[in-house]
Design a protein around this motif. Structure first.
Motif, PDB file in Angstrom:
ATOM      1  N   CYS A 502     -46.246  21.172  20.662  1.00  0.00           N
ATOM      2  CA  CYS A 502     -45.721  22.355  21.356  1.00  0.00           C
ATOM      3  C   CYS A 502     -46.392  22.522  22.716  1.00  0.00           C
ATOM      4  O   CYS A 502     -47.627  22.565  22.815  1.00  0.00           O
ATOM      5  CB  CYS A 502     -45.925  23.598  20.509  1.00  0.00           C
ATOM      6  SG  CYS A 502     -45.091  23.502  18.887  1.00  0.00           S
ATOM      7  N   LYS A 503     -45.580  22.673  23.770  1.00  0.00           N
ATOM      8  CA  LYS A 503     -46.088  22.732  25.139  1.00  0.00           C
ATOM      9  C   LYS A 503     -46.197  24.148  25.687  1.00  0.00           C
ATOM     10  O   LYS A 503     -46.871  24.375  26.692  1.00  0.00           O
ATOM     11  CB  LYS A 503     -45.175  21.918  26.063  1.00  0.00           C
ATOM     12  CG  LYS A 503     -44.937  20.480  25.637  1.00  0.00           C
ATOM     13  CD  LYS A 503     -46.205  19.668  25.648  1.00  0.00           C
ATOM     14  CE  LYS A 503     -45.921  18.166  25.482  1.00  0.00           C
ATOM     15  NZ  LYS A 503     -45.170  17.844  24.259  1.00  0.00           N
ATOM     16  N   SER A 504     -45.538  25.108  25.065  1.00  0.00           N
ATOM     17  CA  SER A 504     -45.575  26.478  25.578  1.00  0.00           C
ATOM     18  C   SER A 504     -45.429  27.459  24.426  1.00  0.00           C
ATOM     19  O   SER A 504     -45.107  27.074  23.293  1.00  0.00           O
ATOM     20  CB  SER A 504     -44.461  26.702  26.613  1.00  0.00           C
ATOM     21  OG  SER A 504     -43.185  26.516  25.982  1.00  0.00           O
ATOM     22  N   SER A 505     -45.656  28.728  24.719  1.00  0.00           N
ATOM     23  CA  SER A 505     -45.559  29.759  23.689  1.00  0.00           C
ATOM     24  C   SER A 505     -45.255  31.101  24.328  1.00  0.00           C
ATOM     25  O   SER A 505     -45.510  31.311  25.526  1.00  0.00           O
ATOM     26  CB  SER A 505     -46.874  29.852  22.903  1.00  0.00           C
ATOM     27  OG  SER A 505     -47.928  30.306  23.747  1.00  0.00           O
ATOM     28  N   ILE A 506     -44.713  31.990  23.528  1.00  0.00           N
ATOM     29  CA  ILE A 506     -44.486  33.363  23.962  1.00  0.00           C
ATOM     30  C   ILE A 506     -45.008  34.290  22.881  1.00  0.00           C
ATOM     31  O   ILE A 506     -45.117  33.913  21.715  1.00  0.00           O
ATOM     32  CB  ILE A 506     -42.987  33.643  24.223  1.00  0.00           C
ATOM     33  CG1 ILE A 506     -42.166  33.388  22.943  1.00  0.00           C
ATOM     34  CG2 ILE A 506     -42.468  32.814  25.381  1.00  0.00           C
ATOM     35  CD1 ILE A 506     -40.715  33.810  23.080  1.00  0.00           C
ATOM     36  N   GLY A 507     -45.348  35.500  23.256  1.00  0.00           N
ATOM     37  CA  GLY A 507     -45.869  36.462  22.300  1.00  0.00           C
ATOM     38  C   GLY A 507     -47.369  36.306  22.121  1.00  0.00           C
ATOM     39  O   GLY A 507     -47.992  35.346  22.604  1.00  0.00           O
ATOM     40  N   THR A 508     -47.946  37.249  21.416  1.00  0.00           N
ATOM     41  CA  THR A 508     -49.385  37.234  21.154  1.00  0.00           C
ATOM     42  C   THR A 508     -49.653  37.544  19.690  1.00  0.00           C
ATOM     43  O   THR A 508     -48.808  38.109  18.996  1.00  0.00           O
ATOM     44  CB  THR A 508     -50.118  38.270  22.022  1.00  0.00           C
ATOM     45  OG1 THR A 508     -49.579  39.571  21.757  1.00  0.00           O
ATOM     46  CG2 THR A 508     -49.987  37.949  23.506  1.00  0.00           C
ATOM     47  N   GLY A 509     -50.839  37.188  19.254  1.00  0.00           N
ATOM     48  CA  GLY A 509     -51.264  37.509  17.904  1.00  0.00           C
ATOM     49  C   GLY A 509     -50.365  36.904  16.849  1.00  0.00           C
ATOM     50  O   GLY A 509     -49.954  35.744  16.927  1.00  0.00           O
ATOM     51  N   MET A 512     -46.780  35.250  17.779  1.00  0.00           N
ATOM     52  CA  MET A 512     -46.689  34.123  18.705  1.00  0.00           C
ATOM     53  C   MET A 512     -45.674  33.092  18.208  1.00  0.00           C
ATOM     54  O   MET A 512     -45.660  32.734  17.037  1.00  0.00           O
ATOM     55  CB  MET A 512     -48.064  33.478  18.888  1.00  0.00           C
ATOM     56  CG  MET A 512     -48.073  32.333  19.891  1.00  0.00           C
ATOM     57  SD  MET A 512     -49.738  31.658  20.131  1.00  0.00           S
ATOM     58  CE  MET A 512     -50.536  33.042  20.934  1.00  0.00           C
ATOM     59  N   VAL A 513     -44.833  32.611  19.117  1.00  0.00           N
ATOM     60  CA  VAL A 513     -43.838  31.581  18.825  1.00  0.00           C
ATOM     61  C   VAL A 513     -44.029  30.445  19.827  1.00  0.00           C
ATOM     62  O   VAL A 513     -44.127  30.683  21.034  1.00  0.00           O
ATOM     63  CB  VAL A 513     -42.398  32.128  18.929  1.00  0.00           C
ATOM     64  CG1 VAL A 513     -41.388  31.018  18.645  1.00  0.00           C
ATOM     65  CG2 VAL A 513     -42.195  33.290  17.964  1.00  0.00           C
ATOM     66  N   PHE A 514     -44.092  29.216  19.301  1.00  0.00           N
ATOM     67  CA  PHE A 514     -44.300  28.032  20.137  1.00  0.00           C
ATOM     68  C   PHE A 514     -42.949  27.399  20.483  1.00  0.00           C
ATOM     69  O   PHE A 514     -42.060  27.310  19.628  1.00  0.00           O
ATOM     70  CB  PHE A 514     -45.189  27.013  19.422  1.00  0.00           C
ATOM     71  CG  PHE A 514     -46.584  27.528  19.148  1.00  0.00           C
ATOM     72  CD1 PHE A 514     -47.577  27.408  20.099  1.00  0.00           C
ATOM     73  CD2 PHE A 514     -46.884  28.140  17.939  1.00  0.00           C
ATOM     74  CE1 PHE A 514     -48.858  27.877  19.858  1.00  0.00           C
ATOM     75  CE2 PHE A 514     -48.161  28.606  17.680  1.00  0.00           C
ATOM     76  CZ  PHE A 514     -49.150  28.484  18.644  1.00  0.00           C
ATOM     77  N   HIS A 515     -42.843  26.912  21.740  1.00  0.00           N
ATOM     78  CA  HIS A 515     -41.603  26.301  22.208  1.00  0.00           C
ATOM     79  C   HIS A 515     -41.876  24.915  22.791  1.00  0.00           C
ATOM     80  O   HIS A 515     -43.030  24.512  22.961  1.00  0.00           O
ATOM     81  CB  HIS A 515     -40.952  27.198  23.272  1.00  0.00           C
ATOM     82  CG  HIS A 515     -40.481  28.507  22.734  1.00  0.00           C
ATOM     83  ND1 HIS A 515     -39.347  28.647  21.972  1.00  0.00           N
ATOM     84  CD2 HIS A 515     -41.007  29.766  22.859  1.00  0.00           C
ATOM     85  CE1 HIS A 515     -39.179  29.918  21.640  1.00  0.00           C
ATOM     86  NE2 HIS A 515     -40.181  30.618  22.159  1.00  0.00           N
ATOM     87  N   ASN A 516     -40.778  24.213  23.056  1.00  0.00           N
ATOM     88  CA  ASN A 516     -40.842  22.860  23.632  1.00  0.00           C
ATOM     89  C   ASN A 516     -41.727  21.944  22.771  1.00  0.00           C
ATOM     90  O   ASN A 516     -42.598  21.236  23.283  1.00  0.00           O
ATOM     91  CB  ASN A 516     -41.365  22.907  25.072  1.00  0.00           C
ATOM     92  CG  ASN A 516     -40.464  23.705  25.975  1.00  0.00           C
ATOM     93  OD1 ASN A 516     -39.250  23.682  25.822  1.00  0.00           O
ATOM     94  ND2 ASN A 516     -41.054  24.427  26.932  1.00  0.00           N
ATOM     95  N   CYS A 517     -41.497  21.974  21.468  1.00  0.00           N
ATOM     96  CA  CYS A 517     -42.285  21.173  20.521  1.00  0.00           C
ATOM     97  C   CYS A 517     -41.640  19.785  20.426  1.00  0.00           C
ATOM     98  O   CYS A 517     -40.555  19.632  19.841  1.00  0.00           O
ATOM     99  CB  CYS A 517     -42.338  21.840  19.161  1.00  0.00           C
ATOM    100  SG  CYS A 517     -43.050  23.512  19.216  1.00  0.00           S
TER     101      CYS A 517
END
Length: 634
Positions: A502-509, A512-517
């Motif tokens: 995963c190269k990026s993420s959004i959200g915290t704690g 959190m969701v990881f993207h571009n995996c």
């Protein structure tokens, strides 16, 4: 002259020792309840207290392991310290039996339980806040995104070596934390709890059987044991509640946490329930201090009262009648008679067969209680706190009902020792046959990339360590021994977001969701952002099977509990009255030594053989198991 001689005569020859009129009852202080009923209530509450604290400690073993950063073997020693403390005094209190003031000995035991529980709480106030290990994330090109796949490290060194990680942790003060021995407070507290619990069952049950009617004895004991089972029920419920509370509740902002109770790094408020357990044990000790050494036989109270009123009217006007005092016991005589008494007890063939039955049942029940929550967690995607809750609200109440009905059946049909044996045998055979149905509760093994399936989703029996690294994550510099699972859009679990590429993420704690995996994208998905969320993937087939498993488990528990009380009463009906306390003690001793102590060890060793992925402790070394082969486990 006769009336003047009566007081002098009472000093040398008290009326309660006059054999011509028999023993006189003490003047009743409780107009509505006999002292036997008061003792029954106090004993039932003491059974509740010991079951309450014992089950709570069982449910908190995982939290204690994580909080003190100790191995499972050390947790086993802490758990076994209770059995060791119990065995230290079990034979002594059982052998002395009716020779001591049984209510006061039970009261002292409850105080020991209370003190031991409070001692176990001390480390929480001596240690600092709990700091868990977080996933190392690097800032992406944009300031609002974090990446689990670190591209900054050299490509020729794709993974961080375990020795390098250990040296870094030592330099950061981990070595100091690993050498903390505050868990010894918990061990000593558990040891004292074992010592305090030892006299409750042998002395309490024999006291009831001595002064209750023979036809009521089984019903009373069954009722007391059923009330005692309420303790484990509430203990597990309290454990489920505390397991969902953060260990530093009230001190740490819960919004800042990035993990939830399902995470293996989560530590619940293990200390909070121990404070409640200690208070309950203290309250349980209070009534026993005011109960007498002996009581009139149930049913004989009215006859003795009429006799006393007609024959000692003059004596009541001049002297105060006191209850008989305990006989003076010489220690040398007790030791001298021990071996002959033990030989006499073990020479009873019925009791000997019952003893072998007890050992087998201890092995079975201890293994079940110790690892049932782990089995439910790994087999059916149930969190530990949920598994504890279900045991408390479903399994234990059904067991209580079965034990109560077993005692009621004995009283209703007036079963003698042969009838009790036949009834117990029938229930045990039926439960054994039902246990075979557990093999039908099938559940697939968790799909973990590089562990149980390849990164392309192909199932294989085993994978070498190097297969954890694939082309999709070879440039991410992932830590091999790390476990912080994420679930990809493809339904496959990855050990960390780094292994998912995963190269990026959004959200915290927790959100959190990881993207571009990249590894999720490698599955051949044509559309989507190839994301992954925190936690393991759910197994739908396992979730559907879980209700059937609970129904089967409850049915087996009810049938076993039905035969429990009749089988237990065989022991009392097969030994002489003066050996009842000793028989209960030997029964508990053999069950604990040959069942309570070894069962968690060999059950745990067999379960460990089914482990597919071992965790790594914060300071290096092998931790607890993360993923099991569920088919082999079952």
């Amino acid at each position: 002259m006769e009336t003047r001689m009566i007081p002098d005569q009472s000093k040398d020859n008290p009326p309660f020792l006059d054999r011509s009129i028999g023993p006189l009852p003490v003047k009743r202080m409780y107009p509505y309840f006999s002292k036997l009923k008061i003792f029954l209530g106090a004993l039932a509450f003491s059974f509740f207290a010991k079951g309450f604290s014992g089950s709570y400690m069982k449910s908190m073993s995982t939290q204690i392991e994580r909080r003190f950063e100790i191995s499972s073997s050390v947790v086993g020693i802490i758990d076994g310290s209770f059995e060791i403390g119990n065995l230290m005094v079990m034979i002594l209190v059982s052998y002395l039996g009716s020779k001591v003031h049984r209510p006061k000995v039970i009261a002292a035991g409850c105080l020991f339980m209370s003190f031991g529980t409070f001692l176990s709480v001390m480390p929480h106030f001596l240690m600092g806040r709990y700091n868990y290990e977080r996933i190392p994330l690097t800032e992406d090109n944009s300031s609002t995104s974090l990446s689990a796949c670190s591209l900054a490290l050299p490509l020729h060194h794709p993974t961080l070596d375990a020795l390098e990680m250990t040296s870094k942790l030592k330099n950061s003060g981990c070595e100091k934390a690993a050498n903390s021995y505050l868990w010894i407070f918990v061990l000593m507290g558990n040891l004292l709890r074992g010592i305090g619990e030892a006299p409750i069952m042998p002395l309490g049950v024999s006291y009831v059987d001595d002064f209750a009617k023979e036809e009521n004895s089984a019903f009373y004991i069954g009722t007391i044991r059923s009330c005692g089972m309420v303790g484990p029920t509430l203990g597990f419920l309290l454990g489920s509640f505390c397991a969902n509370l953060w260990v530093d509740v009230g001190v740490v902002d819960l919004e800042s946490l990035t993990i939830n109770p399902k995470d293996t790094r989560w530590v619940g408020a293990w200390w909070l329930g121990l404070v409640i357990c200690g208070a309950v044990s203290f309250l349980a000790s209070l009534p026993f201090w005011f109960l007498p050494y002996s009581l009139p036989k149930e049913g004989e109270e009215r006859n003795l009262k009429k006799l006393s009123e007609s024959s000692v009217t003059i004596q009541e006007d001049h002297c105060k009648i006191e209850p008989p005092s305990p006989p003076q016991l010489k220690f040398s005589e007790a030791v001298k008679d021990f071996l002959p008494t033990l030989k006499k007890l073990l020479g009873n063939p019925v009791f000997l067969v019952y003893l072998f039955l007890t050992i087998l049942q201890y092995n079975s029940m201890v293994g079940l209680i110790t690892f049932e929550t782990k089995f439910m967690e790994q087999q059916f995607n149930v969190s530990v706190s949920t598994a504890i809750f279900l045991i408390g609200v479903i399994l234990l109440p059904i067991t209580i009902l079965g034990m109560f009905l077993g005692g009621f059946i004995i009283k209703k049909f007036k079963l003698h020792i042969t009838g009790m044996a036949k009834f117990g045998c029938a229930t045990f055979i039926a439960a054994y046959l039902l246990n075979l149905l557990y093999f039908t509760c099938d559940c697939e093994v968790l799909q973990v990339a590089g562990l149980t399936v390849s990164y392309s989703g192909v199932k294989q029996s085993s994978f070498p360590k190097n297969n954890l690294i694939a082309s999709c994550n070879s440039d991410c510099s992932c830590v091999l021994n790390q476990w912080d699972p994420v679930c990809g859009d493809n339904g496959i679990t990855y050990m960390t977001a780094c292994f998912a590429g995963c190269k990026s993420s959004i959200g915290t704690g927790k959100n959190m969701v990881f993207h571009n995996c990249s590894c999720v994208q490698a599955e051949g998905l044509e559309s989507g952002n190839f994301s992954a969320v925190l936690g393991q993937c759910q197994r739908e087939s396992c979730t559907k099977t879980f209700p059937y498993f609970l129904a089967l488990l409850s049915t087996c528990a009810l049938i076993l509990a039905l035969g429990g009380t009749p089988t237990y009463m065989i022991m009392f009906r097969s030994v002489s009255p003066d050996l009842k306390s000793f028989a209960v003690g030997i029964d508990a001793l053999c069950g604990r030594i040959l069942g309570g102590l070894p069962a968690p060890i060999y059950f745990g060793a067999l379960i460990d053989q089914t482990c597919l992925k071992w965790g790594t402790k914060r300071c290096g070394g092998s931790g607890s198991c993360r993923v099991y082969d569920t088919k082999a486990f079952r």
